[in-house]
Write a protein that holds these residues in place. Structure first.
Motif, mmCIF file in Angstrom:
data_model
loop_
_atom_site.group_PDB
_atom_site.id
_atom_site.type_symbol
_atom_site.label_atom_id
_atom_site.label_comp_id
_atom_site.label_asym_id
_atom_site.label_seq_id
_atom_site.Cartn_x
_atom_site.Cartn_y
_atom_site.Cartn_z
ATOM 1 N N GLU A 28 0.558 -6.995 4.621
ATOM 2 C CA GLU A 28 -0.848 -6.644 4.369
ATOM 3 C C GLU A 28 -0.963 -5.302 3.654
ATOM 4 O O GLU A 28 -1.745 -5.159 2.706
ATOM 5 C CB GLU A 28 -1.639 -6.592 5.680
ATOM 6 N N ARG A 29 -0.206 -4.322 4.111
ATOM 7 C CA ARG A 29 -0.259 -3.000 3.475
ATOM 8 C C ARG A 29 0.217 -3.071 2.031
ATOM 9 O O ARG A 29 -0.357 -2.431 1.141
ATOM 10 C CB ARG A 29 0.565 -1.981 4.265
ATOM 11 N N ALA A 30 1.252 -3.851 1.779
ATOM 12 C CA ALA A 30 1.758 -3.997 0.406
ATOM 13 C C ALA A 30 0.689 -4.594 -0.497
ATOM 14 O O ALA A 30 0.472 -4.120 -1.618
ATOM 15 C CB ALA A 30 3.022 -4.858 0.396
ATOM 16 N N LEU A 31 0.007 -5.631 -0.014
ATOM 17 C CA LEU A 31 -1.044 -6.265 -0.810
ATOM 18 C C LEU A 31 -2.229 -5.320 -1.002
ATOM 19 O O LEU A 31 -2.783 -5.221 -2.095
ATOM 20 C CB LEU A 31 -1.515 -7.560 -0.136
ATOM 21 N N ALA A 32 -2.618 -4.617 0.066
ATOM 22 C CA ALA A 32 -3.784 -3.726 0.007
ATOM 23 C C ALA A 32 -3.573 -2.558 -0.944
ATOM 24 O O ALA A 32 -4.546 -2.008 -1.472
ATOM 25 C CB ALA A 32 -4.116 -3.215 1.406
ATOM 26 N N GLN A 33 -2.326 -2.173 -1.192
ATOM 27 C CA GLN A 33 -2.039 -1.035 -2.063
ATOM 28 C C GLN A 33 -2.071 -1.386 -3.553
ATOM 29 O O GLN A 33 -2.019 -0.500 -4.396
ATOM 30 C CB GLN A 33 -0.693 -0.415 -1.695
ATOM 31 N N VAL A 34 -2.188 -2.675 -3.871
ATOM 32 C CA VAL A 34 -2.261 -3.079 -5.276
ATOM 33 C C VAL A 34 -3.608 -2.629 -5.842
ATOM 34 O O VAL A 34 -4.658 -2.829 -5.218
ATOM 35 C CB VAL A 34 -2.083 -4.609 -5.421
ATOM 36 N N SER A 35 -3.582 -2.019 -6.994
ATOM 37 C CA SER A 35 -4.791 -1.519 -7.642
ATOM 38 C C SER A 35 -5.822 -2.633 -7.813
ATOM 39 O O SER A 35 -5.502 -3.713 -8.297
ATOM 40 C CB SER A 35 -4.427 -0.930 -9.003
#
Length: 140
Positions: A28-35
């Motif tokens: 989730e954190r990896a996805l949320a950090q995408v611009s």
């Protein structure tokens, strides 16, 4: 005055390698950090990720960034592959139009069209695109 809500794009993807709540949190954190991503959630049981992102972003660039973020976090998105015969390709310009049409289908990660073989090789997010949508795009 009127406030116009920003248009959002919804992308669903199947994620591999999820074994626990910690894995879900990291994905989730990896996805949320995408611009451009405004919300991301991952379900451990189904292995699905749901992303809300600005519709102003080109879909191909967004999908590529999501896939790269998951890969870097160690939870690759599940990809499906499809080969299509494409009739009527007569020039490089035709190939470019076919590739652009295929790459515009939500969920497509890679679309390569060959003039010599009149074939398209497509990789797309499992569950995010349908083969019928890809076939329709290739005929356009």
């Amino acid at each position: 005055f009127w406030i116009h809500p920003m248009q959002q794009r919804h992308i669903s993807l199947q994620i591999t390698g999820l074994n626990c709540a910690g894995c879900v949190g990291r994905a989730e954190r990896a996805l949320a950090q995408v611009s451009g991503v405004s919300a991301a959630s991952v379900n451990l049981v189904s292995g699905k990720g749901q992303v809300e992102a600005s519709a102003e972003l080109p879909v191909g660039a967004l999908v590529a960034a999501l896939v790269a973020a998951l890969d870097q976090a160690g939870y690759p998105a599940a990809l499906s592959h499809l080969s299509l015969d494409i009739e009527g390709l007569s020039c490089v310009s035709c190939v470019g139009r076919a590739q652009s049409a295929l790459r515009a289908v939500p969920g497509v990660v890679i679309a390569e069209v060959s003039l010599a073989t009149e074939r398209a090789e497509i990789s797309y997010l499992t569950g995010a695109s349908r083969a019928a949508d890809l076939i329709a795009a290739s005929a356009a």
